[in-house]
Each structure stands twice: as C-alpha cells, then as structure tokens.
Design a protein around this motif. Structure first.
Motif, mmCIF file in Angstrom:
data_model
loop_
_atom_site.group_PDB
_atom_site.id
_atom_site.type_symbol
_atom_site.label_atom_id
_atom_site.label_comp_id
_atom_site.label_asym_id
_atom_site.label_seq_id
_atom_site.Cartn_x
_atom_site.Cartn_y
_atom_site.Cartn_z
ATOM 1 N N VAL A 190 47.295 33.416 34.811
ATOM 2 C CA VAL A 190 47.975 32.648 35.850
ATOM 3 C C VAL A 190 49.079 32.402 35.588
ATOM 4 O O VAL A 190 49.752 32.231 34.624
ATOM 5 C CB VAL A 190 47.338 31.332 35.930
ATOM 6 N N PHE A 191 50.267 32.995 36.681
ATOM 7 C CA PHE A 191 51.443 32.828 36.749
ATOM 8 C C PHE A 191 51.655 31.912 37.787
ATOM 9 O O PHE A 191 51.590 31.713 38.883
ATOM 10 C CB PHE A 191 52.042 34.360 37.212
ATOM 11 N N LEU A 192 52.719 30.929 37.259
ATOM 12 C CA LEU A 192 53.001 29.704 37.838
ATOM 13 C C LEU A 192 54.639 29.428 38.347
ATOM 14 O O LEU A 192 55.186 28.559 37.914
ATOM 15 C CB LEU A 192 52.579 28.512 37.316
ATOM 16 N N LEU A 214 53.681 39.886 43.922
ATOM 17 C CA LEU A 214 53.142 39.544 42.475
ATOM 18 C C LEU A 214 51.819 39.678 42.106
ATOM 19 O O LEU A 214 51.425 39.938 41.276
ATOM 20 C CB LEU A 214 53.535 38.114 42.262
ATOM 21 N N SER A 215 50.969 39.530 43.338
ATOM 22 C CA SER A 215 49.489 39.578 43.384
ATOM 23 C C SER A 215 48.872 40.854 42.787
ATOM 24 O O SER A 215 47.731 40.701 41.933
ATOM 25 C CB SER A 215 48.989 39.226 44.646
ATOM 26 N N PRO A 216 49.545 42.159 42.960
ATOM 27 C CA PRO A 216 48.800 43.103 42.188
ATOM 28 C C PRO A 216 48.946 43.145 40.868
ATOM 29 O O PRO A 216 48.149 44.133 40.168
ATOM 30 C CB PRO A 216 49.712 44.471 42.870
ATOM 31 N N PHE A 217 49.800 42.670 39.959
ATOM 32 C CA PHE A 217 50.013 42.638 38.798
ATOM 33 C C PHE A 217 49.375 41.358 37.860
ATOM 34 O O PHE A 217 49.044 41.572 36.762
ATOM 35 C CB PHE A 217 51.441 42.639 38.622
ATOM 36 N N CYS A 218 49.129 40.123 38.668
ATOM 37 C CA CYS A 218 48.585 38.943 38.007
ATOM 38 C C CYS A 218 47.470 38.591 38.847
ATOM 39 O O CYS A 218 47.572 38.155 39.934
ATOM 40 C CB CYS A 218 49.794 37.964 37.843
ATOM 41 N N PRO A 219 46.138 38.416 37.986
ATOM 42 C CA PRO A 219 44.967 37.835 38.897
ATOM 43 C C PRO A 219 45.024 36.867 39.464
ATOM 44 O O PRO A 219 44.727 36.605 40.761
ATOM 45 C CB PRO A 219 44.036 38.020 37.608
ATOM 46 N N THR A 220 45.911 35.825 39.027
ATOM 47 C CA THR A 220 46.468 34.653 39.843
ATOM 48 C C THR A 220 47.705 34.225 39.993
ATOM 49 O O THR A 220 48.333 34.101 38.788
ATOM 50 C CB THR A 220 45.280 33.384 39.161
ATOM 51 N N VAL A 221 48.343 34.093 41.161
ATOM 52 C CA VAL A 221 49.533 33.793 41.308
ATOM 53 C C VAL A 221 49.759 32.179 42.139
ATOM 54 O O VAL A 221 49.126 32.453 43.138
ATOM 55 C CB VAL A 221 50.431 34.702 41.953
ATOM 56 N N VAL A 222 50.351 31.284 41.454
ATOM 57 C CA VAL A 222 50.293 30.015 42.227
ATOM 58 C C VAL A 222 52.108 30.018 42.120
ATOM 59 O O VAL A 222 52.966 29.715 41.269
ATOM 60 C CB VAL A 222 49.876 28.966 41.247
ATOM 61 N N HIS A 234 44.460 33.981 44.616
ATOM 62 C CA HIS A 234 43.390 34.091 43.558
ATOM 63 C C HIS A 234 42.113 34.964 43.969
ATOM 64 O O HIS A 234 41.518 34.556 44.960
ATOM 65 C CB HIS A 234 43.010 32.554 43.157
ATOM 66 N N GLU A 235 41.969 35.871 43.203
ATOM 67 C CA GLU A 235 40.741 36.748 43.440
ATOM 68 C C GLU A 235 40.870 37.299 44.707
ATOM 69 O O GLU A 235 39.569 37.325 45.557
ATOM 70 C CB GLU A 235 39.308 36.179 43.123
ATOM 71 N N GLY A 236 41.983 37.746 45.080
ATOM 72 C CA GLY A 236 41.907 38.302 46.579
ATOM 73 C C GLY A 236 42.187 37.567 47.914
ATOM 74 O O GLY A 236 42.212 37.900 48.963
ATOM 75 N N GLU A 273 40.678 25.959 45.038
ATOM 76 C CA GLU A 273 41.254 25.155 45.863
ATOM 77 C C GLU A 273 41.315 23.584 45.295
ATOM 78 O O GLU A 273 42.485 22.880 45.447
ATOM 79 C CB GLU A 273 40.692 25.069 47.114
ATOM 80 N N ALA A 274 40.300 22.925 44.748
ATOM 81 C CA ALA A 274 40.634 21.789 44.268
ATOM 82 C C ALA A 274 41.149 21.574 43.145
ATOM 83 O O ALA A 274 42.061 20.677 42.994
ATOM 84 C CB ALA A 274 38.931 21.142 43.755
#
Length: 311
Positions: A190-192, A214-222, A234-236, A273-274
């Motif tokens: 997770v990248f924040l 950023l999303s192609p490199f890290c599974p979850t980007v916030v 997150h997960e596409g 989402e929660a």
C-alpha cells in the motif's frame, strides 16, 4: 476479508517505523514568512508530531501498535516520551541512546495548507530484520519513502513472512524515472502519498492521472486529497471517499492520522471502501485542532460513518 482474520499471535497488530518531531506550530499568520520581514502569529502551541501522531491515532482506535523510534537525552526527546506515556501509548519499541536526538519542526499554518522549517539530528534507524521477524505484526507502516538498501531489505523481510507493508511518501525528490523507483514501489503493498506528492512523483497533471500512473507498480495506491477526501486504486477498482464537512483549524499531521485510520480499517473492516472511509474520517477530524490532536477514539468513528456502519 479483514486482515485481523489472518492471524492473532503477535504482540502488535501494527509496527510503525518513523521518527518523532517536536512541532512548534504558529497559526493565524498574515501570509507565508519571507526573508527580511517579521510577522506575528495569532496563536501558538507545541505538539509531538510526525510518527507520534500515527501511533497515537492507532492507540486511540484500539489497535495494538508498537512504535519503533529513537530517542536521546535531549529535552525534546524527553518531552515526547512523557507525552506518549500520558496518552497510554506502548513504549516497548522505543530505542534509547545516550546522546541528543533532536528533531524539531517550526510549522507555519495557514487556512489552506502549512509549511515547515525542520531540523533532524540524525536519520531514524530502521528496525533490524530479525526483530521484525520475531514481532511479526500484521502490518508494517513506514514513515517516508527511500530507495535505501537497508529499507528495501526490511521490506523484503516483511513480505517474506506475510506482513502487509504500507508506506507514505513525504515529499521525496524522485520520480518514476529514478532508477529502481518502480521496483521499489512494486515491493510495497500500500502506497499512501498525498495529492501533490503523487503528481510530483509521476508528472501527472491531476490526481486521477497520478493514480493511473502509480497503479501498475503498486497493488494498492491511496492518494490523500485534503479537503477533497481520498481516492484509491485497489485490485483494479477505483474508490473515492469525500472529506467530512469540518472547519479547518490546522492541517499539521492530517496525513499521519489518515494513515492510522486507514490501517485500522484494513485490520478490522470487511471491505476496502470502509477502511478508506475510516482513514478519511481520521484525517478530517485531525484538522479541527492543533497538529492532529482532535483524533477520534473508536467510539467516535460511528458518528461519522456514512451509513452508521458498525466499527
């Protein structure tokens, strides 16, 4: 699935690694400080900041969090430790050395943003890989971002034993084209970053462009967007949660508090989402007081859930 369902034998749900800062906050300034000009603040306070805010927020939410941080024999270190004890924060991972470890920031807080003049005696030391393996928390939350080989080895160690690795960004002077940057992002779960950091890192013109880059490199980007809440991939799937309609008092520490709320949500909520919503709630409430001190306790979260969902 909430991460808390995975295993429950660790002393800590989360290990936070990051330095403290002794924040001097000047509020109500007529403008940004400039050379050769004296300006006066309407209000002033000092607070424990940086990773202290993250560890405190997790403690108030009831998440078992150990904070790995080095403290010295200086007055700033002593005051931060005393504040942590008053708040009932776990101190088992505090690293004590017999020399000054002064880390101080003077924050000039304006209505829309803030800036800092900072000093650090020395960079924060990372936890040894053996200690992380022994503690085996569910989540490793890293302050800042770097390509340092020791940090990358610690991340690899965490991933090898199934620890979720989360990292914020904090104004790094790098881009996606920096050698090894894309590989380093791929090691993080997770990248924040905040919106400016994400756009500076990617060169994108807007947040959605940065998120896509950023999303192609890290599974979850916030991406933390301040008054606009947060967006994530997150997960596409893209998620967006608006900020609470609060009156902004001081934005210092809001991102650190968001990180804590989001990690707490990932540990305890049934869906992504929660978790994102709890991060936004914590970040929003943080700006209603000095330096993130208006942090919510677990029971407070219920009042701000969009559907009054159980916490």
């Amino acid at each position: 699935m909430a991460l808390s369902e995975a295993r429950d034998h660790s002393a800590f749900d989360v290990v936070v690694i990051g330095e403290y800062y002794f924040d001097l906050i000047f509020r109500g300034l007529p403008g940004v400080p400039t050379i050769g000009t004296d300006i006066w603040a309407e209000e002033f306070d000092w607070l424990a900041g940086a990773s202290f805010s993250t560890a405190l927020a997790l403690a108030r939410l009831g998440t078992r969090a150990g904070w790995w941080c080095t403290f010295g024999n200086d007055i700033f270190s002593r005051m931060i430790i005393e504040e942590a004890r008053r708040e009932g924060m776990p101190t088992e991972l505090f690293q004590m050395v017999d020399r000054p470890v002064r880390r101080v920031s003077a924050a000039f807080s304006l209505s829309h943003d803030r800036g800092f003049v900072s000093y650090s005696e020395e960079p924060e030391r990372l936890m040894p890989r053996e200690a992380l393996r022994q503690l085996k928390p569910r989540v490793l939350l890293l302050q800042g971002f770097s390509l340092d080989a020791e940090r990358q080895a610690l991340i690899e160690e965490a991933r090898s034993v199934g620890i979720l690795v989360c990292s914020d960004c904090q104004h790094i002077d790098m881009t996606l084209d920096t050698p090894s940057m894309r590989e380093a992002l791929s090691r993080i779960d997770v990248f924040l970053p905040n919106a400016k950091e994400a756009m500076d890192l990617t060169g994108a013109a807007d947040v959605d462009g940065a998120l896509a880059a950023l999303s192609p490199f890290c599974p979850t980007v916030v991406v933390k967007c301040g008054g606009d809440g947060a967006v994530a991939m997150h997960e596409g799937r893209r998620y967006a949660v608006p900020a609470l309609p609060v009156e902004v008092f001081d934005t210092t520490g809001a991102g650190d508090c968001f990180n804590a709320g989001f990690v707490h949500g990932r540990l305890n909520e049934p869906d992504f989402e929660a978790a994102l919503e709890i991060g936004v709630i914590c970040g929003s409430l943080a700006v209603t007081g000095y330096g993130g001190r208006n942090l919510p306790y677990l029971d407070d979260i219920k009042k701000y859930r969009r559907a009054n969902a159980p916490v």
